[in-house]
Design a protein around this motif. Structure first.
Motif, PDB file in Angstrom:
ATOM      1  N   ALA A   1       0.762  -1.104   0.057  1.00 54.56           N
ATOM      2  CA  ALA A   1       0.041  -0.014  -0.009  1.00 54.56           C
ATOM      3  C   ALA A   1       0.787   1.382   0.079  1.00 54.56           C
ATOM      4  N   GLU A   2       1.891   1.252   0.656  1.00 58.52           N
ATOM      5  CA  GLU A   2       2.769   2.251   0.556  1.00 58.52           C
ATOM      6  C   GLU A   2       3.558   2.567  -0.702  1.00 58.52           C
TER       7      GLU A   2
ATOM      8  N   LEU B   1       2.110   1.880  -3.336  1.00 61.90           N
ATOM      9  CA  LEU B   1       1.101   2.566  -4.139  1.00 61.90           C
ATOM     10  C   LEU B   1       0.797   3.991  -3.958  1.00 61.90           C
ATOM     11  N   GLY B   2       1.489   4.483  -2.838  1.00 63.68           N
ATOM     12  CA  GLY B   2       1.076   6.015  -2.522  1.00 63.68           C
ATOM     13  C   GLY B   2       0.882   6.159  -0.993  1.00 63.68           C
TER      14      GLY B   2
ATOM     15  N   ASP C   1      -1.847   6.443   0.484  1.00 62.00           N
ATOM     16  CA  ASP C   1      -2.982   7.307   0.832  1.00 62.00           C
ATOM     17  C   ASP C   1      -3.895   6.225   1.149  1.00 62.00           C
TER      18      ASP C   1
ATOM     19  N   ALA D   1      -4.608   3.885  -1.799  1.00 63.37           N
ATOM     20  CA  ALA D   1      -3.782   2.790  -1.975  1.00 63.37           C
ATOM     21  C   ALA D   1      -4.123   1.805  -0.924  1.00 63.37           C
ATOM     22  N   TYR D   2      -4.234   1.915   0.306  1.00 56.41           N
ATOM     23  CA  TYR D   2      -4.662   0.927   1.300  1.00 56.41           C
ATOM     24  C   TYR D   2      -5.994   0.389   0.807  1.00 56.41           C
TER      25      TYR D   2
ATOM     26  N   GLN E   1      -7.230  -0.140  -2.035  1.00 55.61           N
ATOM     27  CA  GLN E   1      -7.161  -0.977  -3.267  1.00 55.61           C
ATOM     28  C   GLN E   1      -6.444  -2.204  -2.785  1.00 55.61           C
ATOM     29  N   THR E   2      -5.386  -1.988  -1.881  1.00 58.08           N
ATOM     30  CA  THR E   2      -4.645  -3.219  -1.371  1.00 58.08           C
ATOM     31  C   THR E   2      -5.684  -4.160  -0.636  1.00 58.08           C
TER      32      THR E   2
END
Length: 186
Positions: free
Chosen positions: A142-143, A145-146, A148, A151-152, A154-155
């Motif tokens: 997640a980190e 992926l950004g 934010d 990102a979390y 989507q993860t």
């Protein structure tokens, strides 16, 4: 004169089964499930779209019913209650303020912008989703992926914690917590 029907026929209706005893009376045969739920007061969540998840989370001992036996699925969850549930999820031996400290040490919750964390503050769905992602070890993804909220989220979707159709609300409810916890375990 017509002969009365001494017995015969079963009909099923919304509230159970009816057995025709004679041509005048009907006897209700209670559904066993109805009897079970009439005896238990914690069935207040049965109409929740998350009922299956709530039942699993209670059965697994990750979350509990209230002292009066009810669940109150739509009630908000405090940060302390979220921390306790996370400790149970991860088999960490911490209670109360210790649970919050433990979860902070594992990086699953953050202090607020003033460096404070009140046990009574209400948890957010965003915070719970982030905690579940970190609990599964997907925090670095997640980190990457950004880091934010997107990102979390989507993860969490990719990990099966969250459904694409889940509509996030700001405050975490018990029913959504049960949903997230069970999906994290599965």
């Amino acid at each position: 004169d017509e002969d009365p029907i001494s017995s015969g026929g079963i009909g099923f209706y919304n509230d159970g089964a009816y057995f025709l005893v004679d041509n005048i009376s009907l006897t209700v045969l209670q559904n066993e499930e109805d009897e079970f739920y009439q005896e238990n007061t914690w069935d207040d969540y049965r109409k929740s779209v998350y009922a299956v998840y709530i039942e699993k989370a209670i059965a697994l001992g990750i979350i509990d019913t209230l002292e009066d036996g009810s669940f109150r699925a739509a009630d908000p969850v405090s940060r302390e209650q979220l921390a306790l549930a996370l400790c149970k999820l991860l088999n960490l031996e911490s209670m109360g303020a210790d649970a919050i400290s433990t979860i902070l040490q594992h990086g699953m919750m953050d202090m607020d912008e003033n460096g404070m964390l009140s046990e009574a503050d209400l948890a957010t769905e965003k915070e719970a989703i982030r905690a579940m992602v970190i609990a599964l070890g997907y925090g670095p993804i997640a980190e990457a992926l950004g880091g934010d909220e997107f990102a979390y989220s989507q993860t969490a979707i990719d990990a099966g914690i969250l459904s694409r159709t889940h509509v996030k609300k700001s405050i975490l409810s018990w029913e959504v917590l049960a949903y997230l916890l069970v999906n994290t375990l599965e």
